[in-house]
Design a protein around this motif. Structure first.
Motif, PDB file in Angstrom:
ATOM      1  N   SER A   1      -8.168  -2.071   5.156  1.00 39.45           N
ATOM      2  CA  SER A   1      -7.261  -3.181   4.903  1.00 39.45           C
ATOM      3  C   SER A   1      -6.867  -3.867   6.201  1.00 39.45           C
ATOM      4  O   SER A   1      -6.855  -5.108   6.288  1.00 39.45           O
ATOM      5  CB  SER A   1      -6.009  -2.677   4.178  1.00 39.45           C
ATOM      6  OG  SER A   1      -5.032  -3.694   4.081  1.00 39.45           O
TER       7      SER A   1
ATOM      8  N   SER B  62      -4.390   1.365   5.317  1.00 35.53           N
ATOM      9  CA  SER B  62      -5.755   1.836   5.527  1.00 35.53           C
ATOM     10  C   SER B  62      -6.438   1.008   6.618  1.00 35.53           C
ATOM     11  O   SER B  62      -6.097  -0.165   6.840  1.00 35.53           O
ATOM     12  CB  SER B  62      -6.569   1.725   4.234  1.00 35.53           C
ATOM     13  OG  SER B  62      -6.801   0.379   3.895  1.00 35.53           O
TER      14      SER B  62
ATOM     15  N   LYS C   5      -6.035   6.618   6.985  1.00 34.34           N
ATOM     16  CA  LYS C   5      -4.863   5.788   6.732  1.00 34.34           C
ATOM     17  C   LYS C   5      -3.755   6.191   7.696  1.00 34.34           C
ATOM     18  O   LYS C   5      -3.690   7.334   8.135  1.00 34.34           O
ATOM     19  CB  LYS C   5      -4.387   5.964   5.283  1.00 34.34           C
ATOM     20  CG  LYS C   5      -5.409   5.565   4.232  1.00 34.34           C
ATOM     21  CD  LYS C   5      -4.904   5.838   2.823  1.00 34.34           C
ATOM     22  CE  LYS C   5      -4.788   7.332   2.544  1.00 34.34           C
ATOM     23  NZ  LYS C   5      -4.408   7.607   1.136  1.00 34.34           N
TER      24      LYS C   5
ATOM     25  N   GLN D 266       0.815  -1.219   0.000  1.00 35.16           N
ATOM     26  CA  GLN D 266       0.000   0.000   0.000  1.00 35.16           C
ATOM     27  C   GLN D 266       0.849   1.269   0.000  1.00 35.16           C
ATOM     28  O   GLN D 266       0.329   2.364   0.193  1.00 35.16           O
ATOM     29  CB  GLN D 266      -0.936   0.011   1.211  1.00 35.16           C
ATOM     30  CG  GLN D 266      -1.945  -1.119   1.220  1.00 35.16           C
ATOM     31  CD  GLN D 266      -2.833  -1.065   2.451  1.00 35.16           C
ATOM     32  OE1 GLN D 266      -3.618  -0.141   2.644  1.00 35.16           O
ATOM     33  NE2 GLN D 266      -2.698  -2.072   3.316  1.00 35.16           N
TER      34      GLN D 266
END
Length: 288
Positions: free
Chosen positions: A126, A123, A166, A118
């Motif tokens: 995720s 995030s 994030k 990523q």
């Protein structure tokens, strides 16, 4: 006096205390060890504090001669002025170094597991799917993980300093180790209250305070340290004397302004290993 080699190399059985010790609730940076801390019977704790958890496990696998040789190498690294003696400041700085290294290594390890290509962020979506995805697939196995996920979500939002959903690596470190991030301290107070506040009234009673650290059986004679904690609750913890610890009183308890854990551990190690009483540690005292 006991040699530092014994303190940091020898492993002993646990002390048999149940619950969370009072000192373990106090936030003074990442805990130096998850081992019990109990006066003279805290070799495991000192072992981890001096070497770090992973290195302590590695030392345990070495034969005595090799572990002493390696401990001698560590001694030379701690003795910054190379005068053949370790003073309090040198030992404190070493313990701080070990603590900070443990945090960095743990963050790097978990970042590698959770980042999954990523880039510079992870995030929440995720992370949630990675850690709690089995819940959505009906795999809780009878245990309700939702409160854990909600708690992580709240901590994630607090760590997310720019509010973009994030986390950078630095924010992710704050999420994993909030005790080392000033702006995360309120979350730790909230989580401590949630852990200890059995009746969920937003405060801690004496029974909840004691019950968190001591799980005695009916009819047991209460240890002296528990009696002392009862007195501590009345005299120092419950500032306004209303019989309960409020959010602010819990905060003053677990986030003291005047306590440095690395300094306390350095003093503790010197007291235990300083055979000749000169307030320094020679290599002989460390290895003997």
């Amino acid at each position: 006096m006991q040699s530092l080699a014994l303190l940091v190399i020898t492993l002993v059985l646990g002390t048999g205390k149940c619950g969370v010790l009072e000192d373990q609730r106090i936030l003074h940076g990442r805990p130096l060890s998850d081992k019990p801390r109990d006066g003279d019977e805290d070799y495991d704790y000192d072992h981890d504090a001096f070497l770090g958890g992973d290195d302590a496990e590695y030392f345990d696998s070495l034969d005595p001669e090799e572990s002493q040789r390696r401990l001698g190498v560590i001694y030379d690294q701690i003795d910054k002025d190379m005068n053949g003696l370790i003073n309090l400041e040198e030992l404190q700085k070493w313990i701080q170094f070990v603590q900070e290294r443990e945090v960095r290594e743990d963050t790097e390890r978990q970042w590698g597991e959770r980042n999954k290509g990523q880039g510079e962020h992870v995030s929440w979506d995720s992370f949630r799917k990675d850690v709690y995805g089995f819940i959505e697939e009906g795999g809780e196995g009878g245990y309700n993980f939702q409160p854990m996920m909600d708690r992580d979500s709240r901590r994630w939002q607090k760590a997310d300093s720019d509010g973009d959903g994030k986390l950078t690596k630095l924010e992710f470190q704050a999420f994993l180790h909030p005790e080392d991030s000033g702006y995360m301290r309120d979350i730790m107070v909230i989580e401590t209250l949630e852990d200890m506040d059995v009746d969920k009234d937003g405060s801690l009673s004496l029974d909840e305070y004691i019950g968190d650290m001591y799980k005695g059986m009916p009819g047991d004679n209460e240890p002296d340290w528990v009696t002392q904690e009862r007195e501590m609750f009345a005299m120092e913890r419950d500032k306004d004397g209303d019989g309960f610890m409020s959010f602010e009183e819990v905060q003053q308890w677990i986030i003291p302004d005047d306590f440095d854990h690395s300094l306390a551990e350095a003093k503790h190690l010197i007291v235990k290993a300083d055979v000749n009483g000169d307030s320094f540690l020679s290599k002989e005292e460390v290895l003997e």
